[in-house]
Design a protein around this motif. Structure first.
Motif, PDB file in Angstrom:
ATOM      1  N   GLU A  35       0.769  -1.098   0.027  1.00 18.93           N
ATOM      2  CA  GLU A  35      -0.180   0.023   0.092  1.00 18.93           C
ATOM      3  C   GLU A  35       0.799   1.287  -0.060  1.00 18.93           C
ATOM      4  O   GLU A  35       0.552   2.113  -0.663  1.00 18.93           O
ATOM      5  CB  GLU A  35      -0.993  -0.008   1.215  1.00 18.93           C
ATOM      6  CG  GLU A  35      -1.916   1.287   1.210  1.00 18.93           C
ATOM      7  CD  GLU A  35      -2.786   1.546   0.054  1.00 18.93           C
ATOM      8  OE1 GLU A  35      -3.167   2.706  -0.088  1.00 18.93           O
ATOM      9  OE2 GLU A  35      -3.050   0.454  -0.734  1.00 18.93           O
ATOM     10  N   ILE A  36       1.982   1.211   0.530  1.00 17.56           N
ATOM     11  CA  ILE A  36       3.010   2.254   0.644  1.00 17.56           C
ATOM     12  C   ILE A  36       3.352   2.447  -0.547  1.00 17.56           C
ATOM     13  O   ILE A  36       3.449   3.693  -1.279  1.00 17.56           O
ATOM     14  CB  ILE A  36       4.078   2.225   1.690  1.00 17.56           C
ATOM     15  CG1 ILE A  36       3.730   2.144   3.247  1.00 17.56           C
ATOM     16  CG2 ILE A  36       5.146   3.195   1.643  1.00 17.56           C
ATOM     17  CD1 ILE A  36       2.960   3.162   3.811  1.00 17.56           C
ATOM     18  N   ALA A  37       3.902   1.409  -1.301  1.00 19.67           N
ATOM     19  CA  ALA A  37       4.282   1.668  -2.656  1.00 19.67           C
ATOM     20  C   ALA A  37       3.358   2.335  -3.636  1.00 19.67           C
ATOM     21  O   ALA A  37       3.638   3.087  -4.558  1.00 19.67           O
ATOM     22  CB  ALA A  37       4.984   0.260  -3.098  1.00 19.67           C
ATOM     23  N   ARG A  38       1.855   1.618  -3.529  1.00 22.49           N
ATOM     24  CA  ARG A  38       0.884   2.198  -4.210  1.00 22.49           C
ATOM     25  C   ARG A  38       0.634   3.630  -4.182  1.00 22.49           C
ATOM     26  O   ARG A  38       0.725   4.417  -4.980  1.00 22.49           O
ATOM     27  CB  ARG A  38      -0.282   1.642  -3.975  1.00 22.49           C
ATOM     28  CG  ARG A  38      -1.366   1.951  -4.986  1.00 22.49           C
ATOM     29  CD  ARG A  38      -2.793   1.447  -4.357  1.00 22.49           C
ATOM     30  NE  ARG A  38      -3.089   2.031  -3.357  1.00 22.49           N
ATOM     31  CZ  ARG A  38      -3.847   3.371  -3.201  1.00 22.49           C
ATOM     32  NH1 ARG A  38      -3.917   3.742  -4.271  1.00 22.49           N
ATOM     33  NH2 ARG A  38      -4.186   4.005  -2.117  1.00 22.49           N
ATOM     34  N   ARG A  39       0.913   4.126  -2.897  1.00 20.59           N
ATOM     35  CA  ARG A  39       0.692   5.457  -2.677  1.00 20.59           C
ATOM     36  C   ARG A  39       1.807   6.478  -3.217  1.00 20.59           C
ATOM     37  O   ARG A  39       1.871   7.376  -3.464  1.00 20.59           O
ATOM     38  CB  ARG A  39       0.372   5.739  -1.149  1.00 20.59           C
ATOM     39  CG  ARG A  39      -0.842   5.165  -0.643  1.00 20.59           C
ATOM     40  CD  ARG A  39      -1.050   5.588   1.022  1.00 20.59           C
ATOM     41  NE  ARG A  39      -2.223   4.760   1.210  1.00 20.59           N
ATOM     42  CZ  ARG A  39      -2.883   5.055   2.377  1.00 20.59           C
ATOM     43  NH1 ARG A  39      -2.167   5.972   3.227  1.00 20.59           N
ATOM     44  NH2 ARG A  39      -3.879   4.326   2.747  1.00 20.59           N
ATOM     45  N   ALA A  45       9.108  -3.514  -5.111  1.00 24.12           N
ATOM     46  CA  ALA A  45      10.536  -3.934  -5.042  1.00 24.12           C
ATOM     47  C   ALA A  45      11.491  -2.743  -4.619  1.00 24.12           C
ATOM     48  O   ALA A  45      12.237  -2.916  -4.205  1.00 24.12           O
ATOM     49  CB  ALA A  45      10.850  -4.646  -6.470  1.00 24.12           C
ATOM     50  N   THR A  46      11.053  -1.638  -5.476  1.00 21.14           N
ATOM     51  CA  THR A  46      11.808  -0.566  -5.152  1.00 21.14           C
ATOM     52  C   THR A  46      11.741   0.005  -3.710  1.00 21.14           C
ATOM     53  O   THR A  46      12.519   0.496  -3.294  1.00 21.14           O
ATOM     54  CB  THR A  46      11.325   0.892  -5.892  1.00 21.14           C
ATOM     55  OG1 THR A  46      11.491   0.632  -7.424  1.00 21.14           O
ATOM     56  CG2 THR A  46      11.989   1.982  -6.079  1.00 21.14           C
ATOM     57  N   VAL A  47      10.489   0.102  -3.007  1.00 18.22           N
ATOM     58  CA  VAL A  47      10.546   0.296  -1.689  1.00 18.22           C
ATOM     59  C   VAL A  47      11.020  -0.594  -0.920  1.00 18.22           C
ATOM     60  O   VAL A  47      12.114  -0.276  -0.012  1.00 18.22           O
ATOM     61  CB  VAL A  47       8.988   0.034  -1.521  1.00 18.22           C
ATOM     62  CG1 VAL A  47       8.766   0.424   0.173  1.00 18.22           C
ATOM     63  CG2 VAL A  47       7.947   1.139  -2.190  1.00 18.22           C
TER      64      VAL A  47
END
Length: 194
Positions: A35-39, A45-47
Motif C-alpha cells: 500500500e505504501i508503494a501504491r501511494r 521492489a523499489t520500496v
C-alpha cells in the motif's frame, strides 16, 4: 552508480519515507508495504530496496518523528519564559496527537519498534521534569504540581477520542493547563496563541 541515479534513489527514498510517515501517522503502523508503494507510485521492489522490511520503514518513520519531538523539547528548554515553555510542550503534544496519532501510539504503546527509542523517551522525561521544576520555581504553576501531574495531563490528551473537529481537544488542553496554573487562569497570551 551515476550521480543522477544516486539523486533519483535519494529522492525516491525521501518520497517513500514521507508518504509512509504520513500514512503511519494517520492510519497506524500496520499498513502493508504494498500500500505504501501504491501511494508513492513505485513498485514494491523499489520500496524494499530502500527499506528491506516493514520494520525498517517503521523505524525510519519513527526516527523522523522522534527527531521532531526532540527539536520541540529543545526549543522549549531554550525558551526563557517558563509558562510558555511548559504550556507549549503540552500544546505541541496535542498537535502531535492530531497529526501523528499512529506514530504516537506506537511510541507510547507496546509496538516492538518503540524499544529502539527508550533512551529518547527517558531524555524527554528528564527535560519535562526540568520544565515543570522551572515553572514551579517561577511561580507560574501551583506549588503542588509535579512532573507526574503534567504526565497525567499528557495521558488525558493521548487518550482523548478524536473526532473531525479539533475543538474538543483544544478545549481539553485549555482546561488541563488552567488546572496547572498558580492562579487558576490561563495567561491571556497563552489562550490566544492556539
Amino acid at each position: 552508480m551515476t550521480r543522477k541515479t544516486r539523486t533519483d534513489a535519494e529522492h525516491n527514498r525521501r518520497r517513500i519515507l514521507s508518504v509512509a510517515r504520513a500514512a503511519f501517522a494517520s492510519e497506524g503502523l500496520d499498513l502493508p508495504m504494498r500500500e505504501i508503494a501504491r501511494r508513492v507510485g513505485l513498485g514494491v521492489a523499489t520500496v524494499h530496496r530502500h527499506f528491506p522490511s516493514r520494520a525498517d520503514l517503521v523505524t525510519a518513520a519513527l526516527t523522523e518523528h522522534v527527531a521532531a519531538c526532540r527539536s520541540d523539547m529543545r526549543a522549549a528548554l531554550d525558551d526563557p519564559d517558563p509558562w510558555r515553555a511548559l504550556s507549549g510542550v503540552v500544546r505541541r503534544f496535542a498537535e502531535h496527537r492530531l497529526r501523528d496519532r499512529g506514530l504516537n501510539e506506537a511510541l507510547f504503546g507496546s509496538h516492538p519498534a518503540a524499544a529502539a527509542f527508550a533512551a529518547d523517551r527517558r531524555e524527554q522525561a528528564r527535560a519535562l521534569r526540568r520544565l515543570v521544576d522551572r515553572a514551579r520555581a517561577a511561580g507560574v504553576v501551583r506549588d503542588d504540581i509535579g512532573v507526574d501531574d503534567v504526565r497525567i495531563c499528557l495521558a488525558a490528551i493521548a487518550s482523548f477520542r478524536l473526532t473531525r473537529s479539533t475543538v474538543g481537544l483544544h478545549r481539553l488542553v485549555d482546561l488541563l493547563l488552567t488546572g496547572l496554573t498558580a492562579d487558576g487562569r490561563l495567561p491571556v497570551d497563552a489562550a490566544r496563541s492556539r
